[in-house]
Design an enzyme around this catalytic site. Structure first.
Site, PDB file in Angstrom:
ATOM      1  N   LEU A 134     -10.650  -2.875  33.561  1.00 49.97           N
ATOM      2  CA  LEU A 134     -10.890  -2.722  34.808  1.00 49.97           C
ATOM      3  C   LEU A 134     -11.962  -3.469  35.476  1.00 49.97           C
ATOM      4  O   LEU A 134     -12.939  -3.660  34.427  1.00 49.97           O
ATOM      5  CB  LEU A 134     -11.303  -1.158  35.208  1.00 49.97           C
ATOM      6  CG  LEU A 134      -9.703  -0.402  34.854  1.00 49.97           C
ATOM      7  CD1 LEU A 134     -10.553   1.449  34.805  1.00 49.97           C
ATOM      8  CD2 LEU A 134      -9.140  -0.272  35.912  1.00 49.97           C
ATOM      9  N   LYS A 192     -19.054   2.286  38.394  1.00 51.28           N
ATOM     10  CA  LYS A 192     -20.130   2.387  37.392  1.00 51.28           C
ATOM     11  C   LYS A 192     -21.391   3.067  37.942  1.00 51.28           C
ATOM     12  O   LYS A 192     -21.961   2.605  38.687  1.00 51.28           O
ATOM     13  CB  LYS A 192     -20.453   1.219  36.713  1.00 51.28           C
ATOM     14  CG  LYS A 192     -19.172   0.424  36.167  1.00 51.28           C
ATOM     15  CD  LYS A 192     -18.382   1.177  34.862  1.00 51.28           C
ATOM     16  CE  LYS A 192     -19.403   1.269  33.559  1.00 51.28           C
ATOM     17  NZ  LYS A 192     -19.470  -0.296  33.030  1.00 51.28           N
ATOM     18  N   LYS A 215     -14.109   8.298  34.589  1.00 53.56           N
ATOM     19  CA  LYS A 215     -13.981   7.316  33.522  1.00 53.56           C
ATOM     20  C   LYS A 215     -14.726   7.708  32.123  1.00 53.56           C
ATOM     21  O   LYS A 215     -15.790   7.890  31.969  1.00 53.56           O
ATOM     22  CB  LYS A 215     -14.676   5.985  34.132  1.00 53.56           C
ATOM     23  CG  LYS A 215     -14.513   4.961  33.157  1.00 53.56           C
ATOM     24  CD  LYS A 215     -15.209   3.682  33.707  1.00 53.56           C
ATOM     25  CE  LYS A 215     -14.936   2.425  32.814  1.00 53.56           C
ATOM     26  NZ  LYS A 215     -15.438   2.339  31.682  1.00 53.56           N
ATOM     27  N   ASP A 230     -22.773  -5.298  30.812  1.00 52.17           N
ATOM     28  CA  ASP A 230     -22.282  -5.667  32.288  1.00 52.17           C
ATOM     29  C   ASP A 230     -23.265  -6.718  32.848  1.00 52.17           C
ATOM     30  O   ASP A 230     -22.625  -7.521  33.705  1.00 52.17           O
ATOM     31  CB  ASP A 230     -22.364  -4.433  33.275  1.00 52.17           C
ATOM     32  CG  ASP A 230     -21.433  -3.334  32.644  1.00 52.17           C
ATOM     33  OD1 ASP A 230     -20.342  -3.674  31.997  1.00 52.17           O
ATOM     34  OD2 ASP A 230     -21.303  -2.177  32.860  1.00 52.17           O
ATOM     35  N   ASP A 272     -24.232  -0.562  27.553  1.00 60.01           N
ATOM     36  CA  ASP A 272     -23.105  -0.864  28.465  1.00 60.01           C
ATOM     37  C   ASP A 272     -23.803  -1.903  29.725  1.00 60.01           C
ATOM     38  O   ASP A 272     -23.092  -3.001  30.129  1.00 60.01           O
ATOM     39  CB  ASP A 272     -22.256   0.282  28.880  1.00 60.01           C
ATOM     40  CG  ASP A 272     -21.194   0.640  27.640  1.00 60.01           C
ATOM     41  OD1 ASP A 272     -21.321   0.188  26.654  1.00 60.01           O
ATOM     42  OD2 ASP A 272     -20.712   1.866  27.975  1.00 60.01           O
ATOM     43  N   CYS A 314     -59.851  15.969  19.613  1.00 62.55           N
ATOM     44  CA  CYS A 314     -60.842  16.759  19.144  1.00 62.55           C
ATOM     45  C   CYS A 314     -61.151  16.733  17.956  1.00 62.55           C
ATOM     46  O   CYS A 314     -62.274  17.092  17.435  1.00 62.55           O
ATOM     47  CB  CYS A 314     -60.818  18.278  19.774  1.00 62.55           C
ATOM     48  SG  CYS A 314     -59.431  19.152  18.662  1.00 62.55           S
ATOM     49  N   CYS A 338     -55.975  16.117  15.480  1.00 62.34           N
ATOM     50  CA  CYS A 338     -56.122  16.024  16.827  1.00 62.34           C
ATOM     51  C   CYS A 338     -56.865  14.706  17.378  1.00 62.34           C
ATOM     52  O   CYS A 338     -58.054  14.554  17.082  1.00 62.34           O
ATOM     53  CB  CYS A 338     -56.496  17.123  17.644  1.00 62.34           C
ATOM     54  SG  CYS A 338     -56.588  17.227  19.621  1.00 62.34           S
ATOM     55  N   LYS A 366      -7.788   4.388  41.904  1.00 65.70           N
ATOM     56  CA  LYS A 366      -6.586   3.789  41.656  1.00 65.70           C
ATOM     57  C   LYS A 366      -5.639   4.035  43.029  1.00 65.70           C
ATOM     58  O   LYS A 366      -5.829   5.023  43.564  1.00 65.70           O
ATOM     59  CB  LYS A 366      -5.701   4.475  40.436  1.00 65.70           C
ATOM     60  CG  LYS A 366      -6.140   4.179  39.189  1.00 65.70           C
ATOM     61  CD  LYS A 366      -5.587   5.056  38.116  1.00 65.70           C
ATOM     62  CE  LYS A 366      -6.165   5.004  36.696  1.00 65.70           C
ATOM     63  NZ  LYS A 366      -5.334   5.792  35.779  1.00 65.70           N
TER      64      LYS A 366
END
EC number: 6.5.1.2
Length: 763
Positions: free
Chosen positions: A92, A342, A124, A46, A42, A440, A437, A318
């Site tokens: 919005l 936001k 929201k 935006d 998002d 080692c 590993c 609002k």
């Protein structure tokens, strides 16, 4: 397009960029709204939209009806009937910072000059916008937002959501009403759904091996959902309503569109009406009079956003009065009487450069993602993210070279949610867990039957494990020694050719001398890449002294470390036990054992049954303690500590001897004025109380500070006694009965209800 007035005056570069952005945003909208398969977050969407808006502001001739800036939502997916909304659904405008919020509020104030109005603040919800149509109280149509005018008919699927009534409550339902809201999947349900889909994939993979051997076609794997919104949208768009009905979908309603037969004066009053009709309304709304109160609401839920049952990505503000909403009006796509604040993004997409494996203090091998470039998420720059273990990598379907969805919720370690499969180009490769590993060379293996995690069994000599254990020993959860952090632990445990490092295990920490510290040198690393810097003159890797200055004298870091280690020899007993990094023994179990035995030697001398009988310990932890002590080199650590003067016994004070809060179960949540969270827990534990992390009917008190989150909500729901700072002080000083009296409650055992602190917010 060329016929638009002023088009010729727009620079060619601006026209090209506008066309690129418009095409890209249109594609993203189709993926997001119609295909439920977004390829950007998002926040990235935006950012692109903001760039397009800036271009159109600078060059108004670029604004056309088909521009993404002038459109609402997306289109209508194939396979669903198209339906027209009686009243258009809008989207919005966003406010990304306080400056933009203030600018919106100033415009509202100018338009409503001299009129009294209020702000309605609500969360929201990150879900799928849905429009419900009721005629004479009967649900006759449910549709997605679609283009704002035309949506998809999903009535059959919406009817399977239990909390959406097929008929409105009440004797006098309206002739017609459109009700707007968001359908969402709770965050916990989302995790469970993806886990079930991953399990189904495991089953199919196993069956596919047999099918391949038989020459039969393999089963296709199920695609996991990227996020709860994606899961909700995908569930609602199922062809079979039975599938939708099997998903734990919920809805929250937040508005009314077309209506006949009734009037409303305020948006907040409409919510009460919707509630009376039996519709699911939000619990977190608040009507306020000033912009500062709006900011306080935004701040509160910015800190508590993960205590809410569903995903939120902001706050909607609002104008509450309906008549004034009409006076302010709307643009072609957005109401002027509302705006969406936001929050900083918690999910972003990023390119996965590689997957590496880290070795922890107990030898656990943990894969982690390395991103090609650092990305900003939840307000901080991130380049690494956990992948937990090799099975999680497989279950999430992450491949090397993928574009992945990265999440960082609050102060949680960043993690990869999954790949963006639609961006694959075929060059991606499967991750293979290393067999050894990397520090080692010891073969990795499960340490017990049924253990999912692979571990390095070379606990005594593995450099990674030693380094991690020393850093943990010096950390806040153990000895809390200033100067013994991760960087210092790395310096102290690295070899000093040809000599051994000054700290080979925990036993060496309290015996450190300034002479051992002065020769330690470390590589100078580039802050961005982490790679060693080279000396300009010699071309060799550049080193600097860690504890000595240019004249060879001890730096302040050296003297401070030694002073703090000397003071740490008199710490609380549980801190030493926790600092030994015994598997399964954390601070809670360490505190319980220290309270019970008050002697480190007595703990290790006790048999398994005696240890397991300690409240909060049990057989698993008891067995782990005994297995740890059977190792000779572990016993050597304790011997070195004893010789260095570490206090192994802890005398009970008069207060501790009485243990006035013995038998109480207490939960601490939020930020207290007089205590840190750890300090509050220690104060309770030292008086005999059991401190837990979850609220249940067995909880005796819930101590609540600022920004308490969901634990406070559950305490209120269960009617438990809730203490603020003042009540907590009474509990510590005078005991449980005094604390109950402080709340106005009768003595324990009599019928009563919980009481919340005076002035506390019931939301």
């Amino acid at each position: 397009m060329a016929a638009v007035e002023g088009w010729e005056d727009v620079p060619a570069a601006a026209r090209r960029r506008h066309a690129e952005l418009a095409a890209e945003l249109t594609e993203h909208r189709v993926r997001y709204y119609e295909q439920d398969a977004p390829t950007v977050s998002d926040a990235e969407f935006d950012t692109l939209m903001r760039e397009l808006e800036a271009l159109e502001t600078a060059h108004p001739a670029l604004v056309t009806p088909d521009s993404p800036t002038q459109q609402v939502g997306g289109g209508v997916a194939e396979g669903f009937a198209k339906v027209e909304h009686r009243e258009r659904l809008l989207s919005l405008d966003n406010a990304m910072d306080d400056e933009e919020l203030t600018a919106w509020a100033d415009r509202v104030a100018r338009e409503l000059d001299g009129l009294q109005y209020h702000y309605l603040c609500e969360l929201k919800v990150d879900g799928l916008a849905v429009n419900l149509t009721y005629r004479h109280g009967e649900l006759v149509l449910a549709a997605t937002r679609g283009t704002g005018r035309i949506g998809e008919d999903i009535t059959a699927n919406v009817r399977t959501i239990k909390e959406i009534p097929h008929r409105l409550r009440g004797d006098h339902p309206p002739a017609l009403v459109e009700i707007r809201g968001e359908v969402y999947l709770p965050t916990e349900a989302f995790a469970e759904l993806n886990a079930s889909l991953a399990a189904e994939n495991d089953r199919r993979r196993a069956e596919n091996e047999q099918r391949a051997a038989e020459g039969r076609r393999p089963h296709a794997l199920v695609k996991l959902f990227a996020n709860p919104r994606n899961a909700a949208a995908g569930s609602l768009r199922q062809k079979d309503p039975l599938v939708t009905g099997s998903r734990p979908l919920h809805m929250v309603v937040h508005g009314i569109g077309a209506r006949e037969g009734f009037e409303i004066d305020c948006q907040s009053h409409a919510y009460q009406l919707l509630h009376d009709w039996g519709l699911p309304t939000a619990r977190h709304n608040r009507v306020v009079a000033t912009l500062d109160e709006v900011r306080a609401f935004i701040k509160q839920y910015g800190e508590q956003r993960h205590s809410v049952e569903h995903e939120i990505d902001g706050v909607v503000v609002k104008v509450d009065e309906i008549a004034l909403q009409g006076r302010l009006g709307a643009t072609s796509k957005s109401p002027r009487w509302a705006i969406a604040w936001k929050y900083p993004p918690e999910e972003v997409t990023a390119k996965l450069a590689s997957i590496k494996v880290g070795i922890g203090r107990t030898g656990r091998a943990t894969p982690y993602a390395v991103l090609a470039e650092p990305v900003k998420v939840a307000g901080s720059m991130v380049q690494y993210a956990t992948l937990h273990n090799q099975q999680v990598v497989k279950a999430k379907g992450v491949l090397l070279g993928d574009t992945v969805v990265l999440r960082k919720a609050g102060d949680v370690i960043p993690e990869i949610l999954g790949p963006v499969e639609d961006l694959r180009d075929g060059t991606e490769q499967e991750f293979v867990m290393p067999a050894e590993c990397h520090e080692c060379g010891t073969a990795l293996r499960p340490m017990s039957e049924g253990d999912i995690d692979l571990r390095c069994p070379n606990a005594q000599f593995c450099p990674a494990q030693v380094r991690e254990r020393i850093a943990y020993l010096g950390g806040r959860a153990s000895l809390d020694v200033e100067g013994l952090g991760y960087v210092a632990a790395t310096a102290l445990t690295q070899p000093l050719e040809p000599a051994e490092p000054p700290v080979r295990d925990e036993g060496d920490v309290f015996g450190l001398t300034v002479e051992q510290l002065l020769p330690i040198r470390v590589l100078v690393r580039d802050q961005k890449t982490g790679m060693p810097k080279l000396d300009d003159a010699t071309g060799e890797e550049k080193e600097v002294s860690f504890f000595a200055n240019l004249s060879g004298e001890p730096k302040k870091t050296a003297t401070l470390l030694l002073e703090n280690l000397a003071a740490a020899k008199q710490k609380e007993l549980w801190r030493y036990l926790n600092g030994l990094s015994i598997r399964h023994v954390g601070p809670v179990a360490a505190q319980a054992l220290a309270r019970e035995f008050r002697d480190l030697d007595a703990i290790f001398a006790a048999d398994e049954e005696r240890l397991a009988a300690t409240e909060g310990v049990g057989p698993k932890i008891a067995r782990s303690i005994q297995e740890w002590y059977q190792e000779e080199w572990h016993r050597e650590i304790l011997r070195k500590w004893r010789e260095a003067g570490v206090r192994f016994t802890e005398e009970a004070t008069a207060e501790q001897g009485e243990r006035p809060l013995e038998g109480l179960t207490v939960v601490v949540t939020g930020t207290l004025a007089g205590h840190t969270r750890d300090g509050a827990k220690e104060a309770l534990v030292s008086r005999g109380a059991k401190v837990t992390g979850s609220v249940s009917k067995k909880t005796d008190f819930v101590v609540v500070g600022d920004n308490p989150g969901s634990k406070y909500d559950k305490a209120v729901q269960l009617g438990l006694p809730v203490l603020d700072d003042a009540g907590f002080a009474v509990l510590l000083t005078d005991g449980a009965e005094a604390a109950r009296a402080h709340l106005g409650l009768p003595a324990a055992g009599t019928e009563s209800a919980g009481v919340t602190p005076e002035g506390a917010d019931q939301d």
